[in-house]
Design an enzyme around this catalytic site. Structure first.
Site, short mmCIF file in Angstrom:
data_model
loop_
_atom_site.label_atom_id
_atom_site.label_comp_id
_atom_site.label_asym_id
_atom_site.label_seq_id
_atom_site.Cartn_x
_atom_site.Cartn_y
_atom_site.Cartn_z
N GLY A 16 -8.37 9.55 -12.71
CA GLY A 16 -9.23 8.96 -11.70
C GLY A 16 -8.60 9.16 -10.33
CB THR A 17 -9.54 7.91 -6.95
OG1 THR A 17 -10.89 8.34 -7.11
CG2 THR A 17 -9.10 8.19 -5.53
CE1 TYR A 18 -4.95 6.48 -3.87
CE2 TYR A 18 -7.22 5.69 -4.01
CZ TYR A 18 -6.18 6.23 -3.28
OH TYR A 18 -6.37 6.54 -1.95
CB VAL A 21 -9.53 7.04 -17.02
CG1 VAL A 21 -10.57 6.19 -17.75
CG2 VAL A 21 -9.56 6.74 -15.52
CG ASP A 132 -14.41 10.44 -4.72
OD1 ASP A 132 -14.77 11.56 -4.29
OD2 ASP A 132 -13.58 10.31 -5.64
#
Length: 293
Positions: A16-18, A21, A132
């Site tokens: 994921g972005t940060y 997952v 996003d």
């Protein structure tokens, strides 16, 4: 047992972005879930919780029961391993997979677009911007679309015209105002991304596949036309008098595909280069396109 030990990781679903997952299972209830694992940096370990995680948590908790926003079930803070976990509902597919598998007709695209717009309207009405939107971040379960991955989401607050970071939105879905150096966000930022996604659902491939910011901007100009009638165009920080003057190719391009005129009209309203002329989520929900069966 109220820790990450309550869950078993079954499969790595990606990045994921940060954080990473995983598909997981609740050992007590046997429920399948998605586990977002966030590892803190050395500086973040001192502060206790990552600011981006805090934002994502607050957004997801605020819209916990919205039918078109992914549900956050639990937050786990592991003080021993300095990790944070967001336990979310597991959804087995996303728009990226559906587009790649050629599973979207215009009828399906219309239904999914309406779901996404309803999720966006809920966010925008609270001055929260996703920042996003892209096919991989639109989850789909049993024909229902839900907004996911809120790692870049941010409550903007007042005044909404203050300057924010430019490090948002994946390049192919980035709004032209950002590419032109205008970092005072409006909800139109997300609408442009959604327009790109709508095109991709209808046609099966990305509309603007730039390999750099300037290439991306010129591809938008080629499709929509260089916006010479936009009063604020020449005042944009990255404006150049040397920009090529393209005429819009949108109508010619879209005539090559078997999609309804109403779909084309809504698409172009979402892709307006001047963000003040771009359709809002609320206006799009009420567009004539959705009244035609």
């Amino acid at each position: 047992m109220n820790s990450i030990q309550q869950y078993e990781k079954c499969e790595n679903l990606g990045q994921g972005t940060y954080g990473k997952v995983y598909k997981g299972i609740n050992k007590l209830t046997h429920e399948i879930v998605a586990i977002k694992e966030i590892i803190l940096s050395e500086d973040e370990k001192k502060e206790g919780i990552q600011s981006t995680t805090l934002r994502e948590m607050s957004v997801l908790l605020q819209f916990r029961k919205h039918p078109h926003i992914v549900e956050l079930k639990q937050v786990i803070l592991d003080d021993i391993d300095y990790k944070q976990y967001l336990i979310m509902e597991y959804i087995d597919t996303d728009l990226r997979k559906m587009i790649d598998q050629k599973k979207i007709t215009e009828h399906i695209a219309k239904k999914l677009l309406l779901h996404i717009l309803r999720g966006l309207y809920a966010l925008h009405s609270q001055l929260i911007f996703h920042r996003d939107l892209k096919p991989a971040n639109i989850l789909v379960q049993n024909g229902v679309a839900k907004l996911g991955d809120f790692g870049l989401a941010k409550p903007i607050g007042y005044p909404i015209n203050r300057t924010h970071t430019k490090e948002v939105q994946t390049l192919w879905y980035r709004a032209p105002e950002l590419l032109l150096g205008h970092f005072k966000y409006s909800p139109a930022l997300d609408i442009f991304s959604l327009g790109c996604i709508f095109y991709e659902m209808l046609i099966g491939e990305a509309l603007f596949k730039g390999n750099s910011e300037i290439d991306q901007l010129f591809k938008i100009f080629q499709f929509m036309g260089t916006p010479l009638d936009w009063d604020g165009f020449k005042s944009m920080p990255y404006y150049s008098a040397r920009f090529p003057q393209f005429k819009s190719e949108a109508d010619i391009h879209l005539s090559n595909y078997n999609i309804s005129q109403e779909a084309k009209n809504l698409l172009l309203k979402m892709l307006q280069i001047d963000s003040t002329k771009r359709i809002t989520a609320k206006e799009a929900i009420n567009d004539i396109y959705f009244s035609i069966i």
